[in-house]
Motif scaffolding. Structure first.
Motif, PDB file in Angstrom:
ATOM      1  N   PHE A 103      56.025  46.688  30.570  1.00 38.79           N
ATOM      2  CA  PHE A 103      57.027  46.673  29.817  1.00 38.79           C
ATOM      3  C   PHE A 103      58.246  46.199  30.639  1.00 38.79           C
ATOM      4  O   PHE A 103      59.242  45.684  30.240  1.00 38.79           O
ATOM      5  CB  PHE A 103      57.326  48.229  29.659  1.00 38.79           C
ATOM      6  N   HIS A 104      58.252  46.265  32.261  1.00 34.93           N
ATOM      7  CA  HIS A 104      59.099  45.456  32.980  1.00 34.93           C
ATOM      8  C   HIS A 104      59.221  44.208  32.806  1.00 34.93           C
ATOM      9  O   HIS A 104      60.142  43.440  32.797  1.00 34.93           O
ATOM     10  CB  HIS A 104      58.967  46.153  34.436  1.00 34.93           C
TER      11      HIS A 104
ATOM     12  N   ILE B  10      61.128  38.878  30.309  1.00 35.52           N
ATOM     13  CA  ILE B  10      61.026  37.649  29.239  1.00 35.52           C
ATOM     14  C   ILE B  10      62.296  37.722  28.279  1.00 35.52           C
ATOM     15  O   ILE B  10      62.664  36.885  27.763  1.00 35.52           O
ATOM     16  CB  ILE B  10      59.683  37.972  28.685  1.00 35.52           C
ATOM     17  N   PHE B  11      62.455  38.899  27.682  1.00 37.53           N
ATOM     18  CA  PHE B  11      63.051  39.061  26.551  1.00 37.53           C
ATOM     19  C   PHE B  11      64.736  38.670  27.059  1.00 37.53           C
ATOM     20  O   PHE B  11      65.565  38.310  26.267  1.00 37.53           O
ATOM     21  CB  PHE B  11      63.240  40.406  26.062  1.00 37.53           C
ATOM     22  N   GLN B  12      64.881  39.235  28.349  1.00 38.16           N
ATOM     23  CA  GLN B  12      66.382  38.687  28.998  1.00 38.16           C
ATOM     24  C   GLN B  12      66.544  37.209  28.898  1.00 38.16           C
ATOM     25  O   GLN B  12      67.597  36.927  28.573  1.00 38.16           O
ATOM     26  CB  GLN B  12      66.347  39.182  30.223  1.00 38.16           C
TER      27      GLN B  12
ATOM     28  N   ALA C 266      65.005  43.387  21.819  1.00 37.77           N
ATOM     29  CA  ALA C 266      63.851  43.580  22.464  1.00 37.77           C
ATOM     30  C   ALA C 266      64.003  43.829  23.962  1.00 37.77           C
ATOM     31  O   ALA C 266      63.167  44.728  24.348  1.00 37.77           O
ATOM     32  CB  ALA C 266      63.190  42.329  22.296  1.00 37.77           C
ATOM     33  N   THR C 267      65.037  43.321  24.424  1.00 35.72           N
ATOM     34  CA  THR C 267      65.288  43.657  26.015  1.00 35.72           C
ATOM     35  C   THR C 267      65.494  45.282  25.952  1.00 35.72           C
ATOM     36  O   THR C 267      64.931  45.886  26.965  1.00 35.72           O
ATOM     37  CB  THR C 267      66.387  43.159  26.471  1.00 35.72           C
ATOM     38  N   LEU C 268      66.402  45.861  25.186  1.00 30.93           N
ATOM     39  CA  LEU C 268      66.683  47.180  25.165  1.00 30.93           C
ATOM     40  C   LEU C 268      65.579  48.071  24.811  1.00 30.93           C
ATOM     41  O   LEU C 268      65.163  48.929  25.479  1.00 30.93           O
ATOM     42  CB  LEU C 268      67.845  47.422  24.257  1.00 30.93           C
ATOM     43  N   MET C 269      64.576  47.570  23.974  1.00 26.78           N
ATOM     44  CA  MET C 269      63.551  48.390  23.455  1.00 26.78           C
ATOM     45  C   MET C 269      62.557  48.312  24.610  1.00 26.78           C
ATOM     46  O   MET C 269      62.081  49.287  24.900  1.00 26.78           O
ATOM     47  CB  MET C 269      62.979  47.744  22.497  1.00 26.78           C
ATOM     48  N   SER C 270      62.225  47.186  25.459  1.00 26.44           N
ATOM     49  CA  SER C 270      61.337  47.312  26.659  1.00 26.44           C
ATOM     50  C   SER C 270      61.957  47.972  27.601  1.00 26.44           C
ATOM     51  O   SER C 270      61.165  48.587  28.502  1.00 26.44           O
ATOM     52  CB  SER C 270      61.093  45.963  26.869  1.00 26.44           C
ATOM     53  N   GLU C 271      63.232  48.028  27.936  1.00 19.70           N
ATOM     54  CA  GLU C 271      63.861  48.948  29.070  1.00 19.70           C
ATOM     55  C   GLU C 271      63.596  50.091  28.703  1.00 19.70           C
ATOM     56  O   GLU C 271      63.137  51.159  29.647  1.00 19.70           O
ATOM     57  CB  GLU C 271      65.272  48.606  29.118  1.00 19.70           C
ATOM     58  N   GLU C 272      63.724  50.798  27.404  1.00 22.02           N
ATOM     59  CA  GLU C 272      63.788  52.151  27.219  1.00 22.02           C
ATOM     60  C   GLU C 272      62.116  52.556  27.023  1.00 22.02           C
ATOM     61  O   GLU C 272      61.830  53.475  27.772  1.00 22.02           O
ATOM     62  CB  GLU C 272      64.171  52.357  25.652  1.00 22.02           C
ATOM     63  N   MET C 273      61.295  51.633  26.632  1.00 18.21           N
ATOM     64  CA  MET C 273      59.965  51.774  27.014  1.00 18.21           C
ATOM     65  C   MET C 273      59.351  52.105  28.395  1.00 18.21           C
ATOM     66  O   MET C 273      58.771  53.058  28.515  1.00 18.21           O
ATOM     67  CB  MET C 273      58.936  50.746  26.315  1.00 18.21           C
TER      68      MET C 273
END
Length: 178
Positions: A48-49, A54-56, A63-70
């Protein structure tokens, strides 16, 4: 962040992103089967990190916020008393993130509003406050859109002419829409 207008970069990275999501899903399934093995959830956190970075770079804010929350939910899962809820939120988010990327690739434009429900589900599982539906909407209110018009500037004899002109502009615009 500025929304991407060309998904060429996403196309090049999509295969690697899918591999990372599939590996995270497999590690999450293994952790659900035996939650004593923290190595599996740690592998999810690393995946997830990586996705967040990648999304940043791709400038996909949802997608960045979603992966950060994940990542945050996965980090909190081993010490949590509600492991099934965390794992369910993570598995739903993995599926949602994959579908969102397919949508961005297909439509060639990101719609971050589509991810709000998934992000809020992760935040709910983590016990955090939910984000608003207007989270990804930004507007610069510091500058004036139009110079202010004073009603006293228009002489009374000009009002009927201006009304006819405005009605004509409205009709032309309506015809363009139709």
């Amino acid at each position: 962040m500025v929304a991407i207008t060309n998904t060429t970069s996403l196309t090049f990275l999509k295969e690697e992103i899918d591999v990372t999501l599939n590996e995270a899903e497999k590690h999450l399934e293994a952790y659900v089967a035996d939650n004593k093995l923290d190595d599996h959830i740690n592998a999810c956190v690393e995946g997830f990190h990586q996705l967040r970075g990648i999304f940043q770079v791709l400038e996909l804010p949802a997608a960045t916020l979603m992966s950060e929350e994940m990542e945050l939910v996965a980090q909190a899962t081993p010490g949590s008393t509600d492991i099934p809820r965390h794992c369910a939120a993570l598995s739903q988010s993995i599926v949602l993130l994959g579908r969102y990327l397919e949508y961005v690739q297909l439509k060639n434009r990101p719609l971050p509003e589509l991810m709000i429900s998934g992000i809020n589900e992760l935040r709910r599982a983590a016990g955090k406050p939910l984000i608003q539906e207007s989270h990804f909407f930004s507007v610069d209110l510091s500058r004036d859109r139009y110079p202010p018009v004073e009603a006293a500037q228009t002489p009374p004899q000009e009002v009927p002419r201006l009304c006819r002109r405005l009605r004509h502009m409205y009709q032309v615009g309506l015809l363009g829409i139709l």
